[in-house]
Design an enzyme around this catalytic site. Structure first.
Site, PDB file in Angstrom:
ATOM      1  N   LYS A 183       0.859  -1.185   0.000  1.00 46.47           N
ATOM      2  CA  LYS A 183       0.000   0.000   0.000  1.00 46.47           C
ATOM      3  C   LYS A 183       0.894   1.234   0.000  1.00 46.47           C
ATOM      4  CE  LYS A 183      -1.560   2.931   2.611  1.00 46.47           C
ATOM      5  NZ  LYS A 183      -1.465   4.078   1.706  1.00 46.47           N
ATOM      6  N   GLU A 259       9.955   1.027  10.338  1.00 45.37           N
ATOM      7  CA  GLU A 259      10.956   2.058  10.041  1.00 45.37           C
ATOM      8  C   GLU A 259      10.251   3.389  10.234  1.00 45.37           C
ATOM      9  OE1 GLU A 259      14.095   1.722   9.374  1.00 45.37           O
ATOM     10  OE2 GLU A 259      14.274  -0.396   8.873  1.00 45.37           O
ATOM     11  N   CYS A 293      13.871  10.692   6.426  1.00 41.89           N
ATOM     12  CA  CYS A 293      13.883  10.307   7.839  1.00 41.89           C
ATOM     13  C   CYS A 293      15.296  10.445   8.403  1.00 41.89           C
ATOM     14  CB  CYS A 293      13.397   8.878   7.986  1.00 41.89           C
ATOM     15  SG  CYS A 293      14.294   7.750   6.924  1.00 41.89           S
ATOM     16  N   GLU A 390      10.529  16.319  13.820  1.00 42.51           N
ATOM     17  CA  GLU A 390      11.071  16.176  12.467  1.00 42.51           C
ATOM     18  C   GLU A 390      10.647  17.399  11.662  1.00 42.51           C
ATOM     19  OE1 GLU A 390       9.403  12.364  11.083  1.00 42.51           O
ATOM     20  OE2 GLU A 390      11.421  11.935  10.392  1.00 42.51           O
TER      21      GLU A 390
HETATM   22  P1  NAD Z   1       2.763   8.538   7.390  1.00 44.99           P
HETATM   23  O1  NAD Z   1       3.002   7.798   8.646  1.00 44.99           O
HETATM   24  O2  NAD Z   1       1.780   9.627   7.385  1.00 44.99           O
HETATM   25  O3  NAD Z   1       2.303   7.527   6.241  1.00 44.99           O
HETATM   26  C1  NAD Z   1       3.043   6.381   5.901  1.00 44.99           C
HETATM   27  C2  NAD Z   1       2.121   5.397   5.238  1.00 44.99           C
HETATM   28  O4  NAD Z   1       1.128   4.980   6.167  1.00 44.99           O
HETATM   29  C3  NAD Z   1       1.373   5.937   4.034  1.00 44.99           C
HETATM   30  O5  NAD Z   1       1.236   4.915   3.081  1.00 44.99           O
HETATM   31  C4  NAD Z   1       0.023   6.306   4.628  1.00 44.99           C
HETATM   32  O6  NAD Z   1      -1.015   6.299   3.677  1.00 44.99           O
HETATM   33  C5  NAD Z   1      -0.157   5.194   5.624  1.00 44.99           C
HETATM   34  N1  NAD Z   1      -1.060   5.523   6.728  1.00 44.99           N
HETATM   35  C6  NAD Z   1      -1.330   6.733   7.251  1.00 44.99           C
HETATM   36  N2  NAD Z   1      -2.207   6.609   8.275  1.00 44.99           N
HETATM   37  C7  NAD Z   1      -2.473   5.292   8.386  1.00 44.99           C
HETATM   38  C8  NAD Z   1      -3.295   4.525   9.264  1.00 44.99           C
HETATM   39  N3  NAD Z   1      -4.014   5.076  10.231  1.00 44.99           N
HETATM   40  N4  NAD Z   1      -3.342   3.202   9.086  1.00 44.99           N
HETATM   41  C9  NAD Z   1      -2.612   2.609   8.133  1.00 44.99           C
HETATM   42  N5  NAD Z   1      -1.815   3.271   7.275  1.00 44.99           N
HETATM   43  C10 NAD Z   1      -1.744   4.604   7.405  1.00 44.99           C
HETATM   44  O7  NAD Z   1       4.202   9.020   6.910  1.00 44.99           O
HETATM   45  P2  NAD Z   1       4.552   9.885   5.626  1.00 44.99           P
HETATM   46  O8  NAD Z   1       4.124  11.285   5.897  1.00 44.99           O
HETATM   47  O9  NAD Z   1       4.074   9.216   4.386  1.00 44.99           O
HETATM   48  O10 NAD Z   1       6.155   9.764   5.610  1.00 44.99           O
HETATM   49  C11 NAD Z   1       6.976  10.542   6.384  1.00 44.99           C
HETATM   50  C12 NAD Z   1       7.379   9.812   7.638  1.00 44.99           C
HETATM   51  O11 NAD Z   1       8.011   8.588   7.295  1.00 44.99           O
HETATM   52  C13 NAD Z   1       8.399  10.569   8.458  1.00 44.99           C
HETATM   53  O12 NAD Z   1       8.088  10.460   9.822  1.00 44.99           O
HETATM   54  C14 NAD Z   1       9.702   9.847   8.141  1.00 44.99           C
HETATM   55  O13 NAD Z   1      10.687   9.972   9.126  1.00 44.99           O
HETATM   56  C15 NAD Z   1       9.242   8.457   8.000  1.00 44.99           C
HETATM   57  N6  NAD Z   1      10.197   7.665   7.225  1.00 44.99           N
HETATM   58  C16 NAD Z   1      10.953   6.751   7.887  1.00 44.99           C
HETATM   59  C17 NAD Z   1      11.893   6.013   7.184  1.00 44.99           C
HETATM   60  C18 NAD Z   1      12.745   5.002   7.884  1.00 44.99           C
HETATM   61  O14 NAD Z   1      13.337   4.177   7.192  1.00 44.99           O
HETATM   62  N7  NAD Z   1      12.855   4.996   9.196  1.00 44.99           N
HETATM   63  C19 NAD Z   1      12.056   6.217   5.812  1.00 44.99           C
HETATM   64  C20 NAD Z   1      11.251   7.170   5.173  1.00 44.99           C
HETATM   65  C21 NAD Z   1      10.315   7.874   5.905  1.00 44.99           C
END
Ligand code: NAD
Length: 486
Positions: A183, A259, A293, A390
């Site tokens: 997803k 992650e 991240c 962040e």
């Molecule tokens: P997000 O948590 O908003 O969304 C991530 C994913 O989860 C998306 O596909 C989103 O549609 C889905 N999602 C959102 N709410 C959900 C729910 N209630 N239930 C199930 N799925 C849900 O994050 P983002 O804004 O897309 O990405 C940025 C974040 O990701 C930052 O915090 C960044 O640090 C982190 N990140 C971490 C890594 C790592 O390897 N540690 C790498 C890249 C990004």
């Protein structure tokens, strides 16, 4: 590719990819994808429902037995072909990433190369899922340990690396013999859909990789985590959503790799080579316009070198060309959406209210799209909110220190622990500090740590598990112990 438009990718799917077929959403819902440089709609994509999610799990379940039984060498060769196809199509993929995510083309090209490497690395690892045999200490029997695929995996990815976060999961999952439902983030579903096509062209059988764009992410992911056929969740995204999904996964005791968010400190010691430190800071801070991240979020610079470091950093950041990601001469693109740009603006305003001084930038430029100017903040008070969250934008807050132990303490004073950066000319000192930093990764005289051959991941609330390297495939394997007498 000149003025890029989506029409240039003839085989870009815009429907759900379930069981090797492109299908519309069961309730015919669709959602729009926007260009962050203008806010314009660039595509309309099928919006997967709960029924579609369960159909995708069924497809993954249907394909699971045959895929697990496929010879590791054959799985390896399919992944190798996927690597080659990504490399052949790297220009298209890079333009697509720039278009839907906003990042500048050099960053998008870097991402495609990085993403493809996960397929090459796991093509090489697919044939190395070795177990072990030993004699039990009692001598009564042998302990045979096999490595078997964990089962059907739900993969949830963020928008900031639409290709790499997908391949970092799909590569090891397929190498291990698992089937998956991906997803992707709703801001950036197009890259994931093109990746599904590339995997199909590489010879991945129908049902092994299913891709389900869905704006109703909470309901869709929850339904999959409550389907007893699903055995694994690999999530990359914010800590906030990660916590929700860990709770959801608890109901069926689903194996979780997480992650999550970061809040990387970047330490510049008094003996650092400032040319190197500024080069490293530019990568650690400005790659992806700060939307990583691993982005350096807090600069702790020794008071003796702080003015010089900040002056040079501001000079380099001021020279960056800001513009639409897809333009050939852009170095910093817009942020992904309005919410992100507004959040960065509010964090900077908060820091200034706390007493920080703006040396560069500090505003949203007067143009359409979700831009924020490259910004350097000096004299940021240690308690300022910007150091605790962040930023996810091109903003570098600088704090000075005089005592090394104090710098380490400030660096560790966060619930996150993804990555830390240290610059010093004394390698022994650098190693000592690296051991003291509470993070899963350390960049020692390096502004970039990501490498498909290395275990990527965090401590504390930055996550559970590792992606990449040999460790990355272990997350998709389960040990089976057979007590045997012969
Ligand atoms: P997000 O948590 O908003 O969304 C991530 C994913 O989860 C998306 O596909 C989103 O549609 C889905 N999602 C959102 N709410 C959900 C729910 N209630 N239930 C199930 N799925 C849900 O994050 P983002 O804004 O897309 O990405 C940025 C974040 O990701 C930052 O915090 C960044 O640090 C982190 N990140 C971490 C890594 C790592 O390897 N540690 C790498 C890249 C990004």
């Amino acid at each position: 590719m000149g003025d890029f438009s989506l029409d240039q990718i003839a085989d870009l799917p815009l429907e759900l990819c379930i069981g090797g077929k492109q299908v519309p959403a069961s309730d015919s819902s669709r959602f729009d994808v926007h260009d962050p440089a203008t806010g314009d709609v660039i595509a309309s994509v099928a919006d997967g429902s709960v029924d579609d999610a369960l159909a995708a799990v069924a497809a993954a379940a249907g394909a699971a037995g045959a895929w697990a039984a496929t010879a590791p060498r054959e799985r390896s060769e399919i992944l190798r072909r996927a690597f080659e196809l990504m490399r052949d199509r790297s220009d298209e993929l890079a333009h697509l990433i720039s278009l839907e995510n906003g990042k500048a083309l050099p960053d998008a090209r870097g991402e495609v190369a990085y993403a493809a490497e996960f397929f090459r690395w796991y093509a090489e690892e697919a044939v190395r899922a070795s177990g072990s045999v030993m004699t039990a200490p009692s001598g009564a029997n042998r302990i045979v340990v096999l490595q078997q695929p964990v089962g059907i995996c739900v993969l949830v990815t963020p928008w900031n690396f639409p290709a790499a976060m997908a391949t970092r999961k799909i590569g090891p999952a397929l190498a291990a013999g698992c089937t998956v439902v991906l997803k992707p983030a709703s801001d950036t579903p197009l890259t994931a859909l093109l990746m599904a096509k590339i995997l199909e062209d590489a010879g991945v059988p129908a049902g092994v990789v299913n891709v389900l764009p869905a704006r109703r992410s909470g309901a869709v992911v929850s339904a999959m985590l409550h389907d007893p056929r699903v055995r694994k969740l690999s999530f990359t995204g914010s800590t906030e959503v990660g916590r929700v999904l860990l709770r959801e996964a608890a109901d069926q005791v689903v194996n979780c790799s997480m992650e999550l968010g970061g809040n990387a400190p970047f330490l510049v010691l008094d003996d650092a080579d400032l040319d190197d430190a500024v080069d490293g800071a530019m990568v650690a801070k400005m790659r992806n316009a700060g939307e990583a991240c691993t982005a350096a979020n807090r600069f702790y610079v020794h008071a003796d070198v702080a003015d010089e470091f900040s002056r040079r950093l501001a000079e380099r950041m001021a020279a960056l060309r800001v513009g639409p990601g897809t333009s050939d001469d852009t170095e910093i693109g817009p942020l992904v959406n309005e919410e992100s740009a507004a959040k960065v603006a509010s964090l900077v305003a908060g820091a200034v209210a706390d007493g920080a001084r703006i040396v560069l930038g500090g505003a949203r430029p007067d143009r359409a799209g979700y831009y924020y100017e490259p910004t350097v903040l000096l004299d940021v008070p240690r308690t300022s909110g910007i150091l605790g969250e962040e930023i996810f934008g091109p903003v570098a807050p600088v704090v000075t220190f005089t005592d090394e132990a104090d710098a380490i303490r400030m660096a560790n004073d966060t619930e996150f622990g993804l990555v830390s950066y240290v610059y010093t000319s004394d390698l022994a000192r650098g190693m000592r500090i690296s051991e003291a930093l509470d993070s899963g990764m350390v960049g020692l005289n390096r502004g970039l740590v990501s490498d498909p051959a290395a275990p990527f991941g965090g401590t504390k609330q930055s996550g559970i598990g590792r992606e990449g390297g040999h460790e990355g495939m272990l997350d998709y394997l389960e040990s089976k112990y057979i007590a045997v007498s012969w």
